[in-house]
Design a protein around this motif. Sequence first.
Motif, mmCIF file in Angstrom:
data_model
loop_
_atom_site.group_PDB
_atom_site.id
_atom_site.type_symbol
_atom_site.label_atom_id
_atom_site.label_comp_id
_atom_site.label_asym_id
_atom_site.label_seq_id
_atom_site.Cartn_x
_atom_site.Cartn_y
_atom_site.Cartn_z
ATOM 1 N N PRO A 79 0.832 -1.196 0.000
ATOM 2 C CA PRO A 79 0.000 0.000 0.000
ATOM 3 C C PRO A 79 0.868 1.248 0.000
ATOM 4 O O PRO A 79 1.987 1.252 0.479
ATOM 5 C CB PRO A 79 -0.810 -0.143 1.283
ATOM 6 N N SER A 80 0.293 2.247 -0.570
ATOM 7 C CA SER A 80 0.996 3.526 -0.666
ATOM 8 C C SER A 80 2.350 3.342 -1.350
ATOM 9 O O SER A 80 3.362 3.930 -0.947
ATOM 10 C CB SER A 80 1.170 4.175 0.721
ATOM 11 N N ALA A 81 2.349 2.488 -2.416
ATOM 12 C CA ALA A 81 3.597 2.237 -3.132
ATOM 13 C C ALA A 81 4.038 3.507 -3.828
ATOM 14 O O ALA A 81 3.238 4.258 -4.402
ATOM 15 C CB ALA A 81 3.422 1.109 -4.115
ATOM 16 N N VAL A 82 5.299 3.732 -3.793
ATOM 17 C CA VAL A 82 5.902 4.899 -4.428
ATOM 18 C C VAL A 82 6.753 4.393 -5.595
ATOM 19 O O VAL A 82 7.594 3.502 -5.428
ATOM 20 C CB VAL A 82 6.747 5.708 -3.440
ATOM 21 N N ALA A 83 6.550 4.959 -6.764
ATOM 22 C CA ALA A 83 7.291 4.561 -7.954
ATOM 23 C C ALA A 83 8.594 5.327 -8.051
ATOM 24 O O ALA A 83 8.638 6.539 -7.787
ATOM 25 C CB ALA A 83 6.458 4.798 -9.212
ATOM 26 N N VAL A 84 9.658 4.581 -8.413
ATOM 27 C CA VAL A 84 10.954 5.209 -8.687
ATOM 28 C C VAL A 84 11.263 4.993 -10.180
ATOM 29 O O VAL A 84 10.785 4.042 -10.800
ATOM 30 C CB VAL A 84 12.056 4.619 -7.794
ATOM 31 N N HIS A 85 12.049 5.901 -10.726
ATOM 32 C CA HIS A 85 12.272 5.902 -12.172
ATOM 33 C C HIS A 85 13.754 5.794 -12.493
ATOM 34 O O HIS A 85 14.602 6.224 -11.706
ATOM 35 C CB HIS A 85 11.710 7.181 -12.803
ATOM 36 N N CYS A 86 14.012 5.247 -13.644
ATOM 37 C CA CYS A 86 15.360 5.236 -14.198
ATOM 38 C C CYS A 86 15.256 5.426 -15.714
ATOM 39 O O CYS A 86 14.197 5.232 -16.315
ATOM 40 C CB CYS A 86 16.094 3.948 -13.856
ATOM 41 N N ARG A 87 16.388 5.798 -16.308
ATOM 42 C CA ARG A 87 16.426 6.032 -17.762
ATOM 43 C C ARG A 87 17.339 5.001 -18.422
ATOM 44 O O ARG A 87 18.432 4.730 -17.931
ATOM 45 C CB ARG A 87 16.923 7.434 -18.043
ATOM 46 N N VAL A 88 16.851 4.464 -19.561
ATOM 47 C CA VAL A 88 17.618 3.495 -20.345
ATOM 48 C C VAL A 88 17.827 4.092 -21.741
ATOM 49 O O VAL A 88 16.847 4.373 -22.458
ATOM 50 C CB VAL A 88 16.909 2.137 -20.442
ATOM 51 N N LEU A 89 19.097 4.308 -22.101
ATOM 52 C CA LEU A 89 19.444 4.821 -23.427
ATOM 53 C C LEU A 89 19.874 3.651 -24.315
ATOM 54 O O LEU A 89 20.866 2.980 -24.027
ATOM 55 C CB LEU A 89 20.565 5.858 -23.331
ATOM 56 N N VAL A 90 19.119 3.425 -25.393
ATOM 57 C CA VAL A 90 19.399 2.334 -26.331
ATOM 58 C C VAL A 90 20.022 2.960 -27.581
ATOM 59 O O VAL A 90 19.342 3.663 -28.337
ATOM 60 C CB VAL A 90 18.127 1.541 -26.680
#
Length: 864
Positions: free
Chosen positions: A332-343
Amino acid sequence: MGTGAGSGQGQLFLRSLLFLLLAGPPAPRPVGGQLRYAVPEELEHGAFVANLGEDLGLDVSTLSARRFRIVSRAGARQHLEVNLENGILFVNERIDREEVCEAGGTCLLHLQLLVESPLELYRVEVEVLDINDHAPTFPWQEYVLEVAESAVLGARFPLESAQDPDMGTNSVHTYRLSPNSFFSLEVQTRSDASKFAELVLERALDREQQRTHRVLLTALDGGVPERSGTAHILVTVLDANDNVPAFDQSSYGVSLPEDAPAGTLVIQLNATDLDEGPNGEIEYSFSGHAPPRIRELFHIEPRSGQVLLKGPLDYERANLHELYVQAKDRGPSAVAVHCRVLVHLLDVNDNAPEVTLTSVSTPVLEDAPPGTVIAVISVLDRDSGDNGHVICEVSPDVPFELRSSFHNYYTLVTTQALDREVVPEYNVSITARDMGSPALLTRSTLTILVSDVNDNAPRFLQPSYSVYVMENNAPGASICSVSALDPDCQQNAYLSYSIADGHIHGMPVGTYVSINSDSGHMYALRSLDYEQIRSFQIHVQAQDAGFPPLSANVTVHIFVLDQNDNAPVIISPMLRNGSMATELVPRSAGPGYLVGTVSAVDADAGLNSRLSYQLLQATDFTLFSVAPDTGELRTLRSFLEQDATRQQLVVQVRDGGQPALSATVSLLLSVVETMPQTLSDFSEFSLPPEASSSSPLTLYLLVSLGSISFTFLLAILILTAIRCRGERCSRQGDGCSPPLCHCCPGSRPSPEGLKTSNLTVQPPAGTMAATCLDIPVGGPPGYCYKVCLGPESAQSDFMFLKPCSPPRNNEKDPGKQSQLVQHLRVSKQIKQPNMDWLPPSTQRPALKRYQIRHCGNRGSGWKG
């Protein structure tokens, strides 16, 4: 959604016009030897771009005649067009910069301009300037953000980014948040200069006091006028889940070949969460603002974090793909984290060169000088680096080569003189090969037709022609056909035949033969006579219809073949009174006694003039015979008392032609006891019966005296005539004098030839000299025959003479002519005899006095 999304087409046009007024008219900028213009997008059809005619220095009045045009690839959209009347480059259809240039950056339209006569090529670049025609948009109009109530102050929550297809200042410039007491907004800038917003917690949350919070997020671009888009954010306060997932690194970079198949693993992502249970189970997904193109190409396994290739890649379309991946636990109350992938995509040589024939000038004249431009060829390879470097070449066995004029542009030119008669067309194979490994190539075949030039004269099939025509041919009948060839084609190969001017026996050649100008068939215009003309030659010309016309000549030799059209003519013996000849035969003659020789001539040649003799009728066939070759009439036995004293014979002379022609002579032979010395069968003088019977000696004396007197007188006349003849021939230089040769001037010879004639001549008694008469007959003008009467027999000698000079009017002697021809009665005429066939040696002594010569005195005849 956006405040500017519903603006009409009129407002867009006004903004474009305002942009043009502020920016001023586009000025050409030379870039690397080419012109460059700038034009805003979304202009209406017909909008002015540039004056190409003025900037390129071209004569506007000749643009249409020189086919001034923009060269584009097949199937490509024609955004710009040139007005051939004024040389102005205008907008042909609406230009959407975002559609034309998907990859962003500077958007250029590369134009190739072609003008002919002479062939010139120009390159123009038109930069499409971006206008603020798009408002920022969010993926969703309402976004739900779950925030745990335990979130600390200053916690940041990344929000969905707005997308704006415009570039530069016209793209998303900043974000705004509606006023509230719990959150603030902070705008961040990515490495690619794009903006995104983060929600910052400014005040502690209390789920028991307020479960949700609503704020309005506005994205603004930097265009003029400013455009915006909004999204509603619903913040839901959750119970505490105090640990969030964490990636190993915030940014990843991978390289992938563009030909990688679907399902290829791109990268394995890994994020960790210190919580346990559902709060520690992580799910991976794309961020909400991932563009649709990324979702079409890539796929993320939610539980494993594997990024897999989903669709085909294309380095030429985009060589870099940026993926934003989020990881969120299941608590519950999950927090999303982000990353970047350069192809990063690696170029693969997967595009073969494209060959485009921009302009083709065909057919080409065969006398075109070396260096003549035949075609303009453009090549394109969408790959990059060595994979996109193209080498273009043609096969070495053709007289053409490629010359590079601009980058990836070639002109096909001739290297040597062409010859249509050797090679009428060329199939030129153009090979474009890139420098990749393995190399890809494209072959294109160009058919070049060589047009004809009149550079070949006609040529007859034979160096000369020999034609054999049977005499007495029908006028208008075809006699032969000549044919010539001209290796040129069409008009240059059309031949017409004609006969060169000339004369045949003093007559124009056109009166003898004609020719069909189209087919070359030759026709005789008159009936030919072998006895008059045996051969002649004409010159035929074949001329083509080219310009200038060329011609050739050939000689045609025409030989006239003999036909058995002349019957034999008996020249000895001469008929008496037009009926028969008479002769005396002594009764004492034994077997083999030569009574006489029947002589004849035939104007034909060869076998047609070969004569044979036979006894056709006789009073007694056992008494006489005729030699078939010589015509000698001899006795077979001695005379008997019961034999008739008058023997009547009919001798036939037949030639060797097919069918054979013949002539007959009737002979009356009188059997006498003694032979007189006079020409008994030709004599016009008769002695009284009593004198001849009473005193033979007296008769012999009278005859001898008369002969001597006649011979003396005749010798004087002959000497006088010879002297006159010598003087006249020396003056005139030709022939003999008229007193000795009467050729009947003014009379035309008959084509039927000489027929039998009866001569009755009796010299005075006792003369021993021969008597000669000139007799005009048929044949070519100026021919005559001489009859000589010899003293050694009572016979006549008849011979043919060559042409002699006809007497003048003032030199005629009517008295002498009447005296000479008073005993000559001619009922028919003959042609000039043919000497191709000579009689046997046994007959030659009998006929030697009948040969043809120039007014001589030789002769042969009936000899007893």
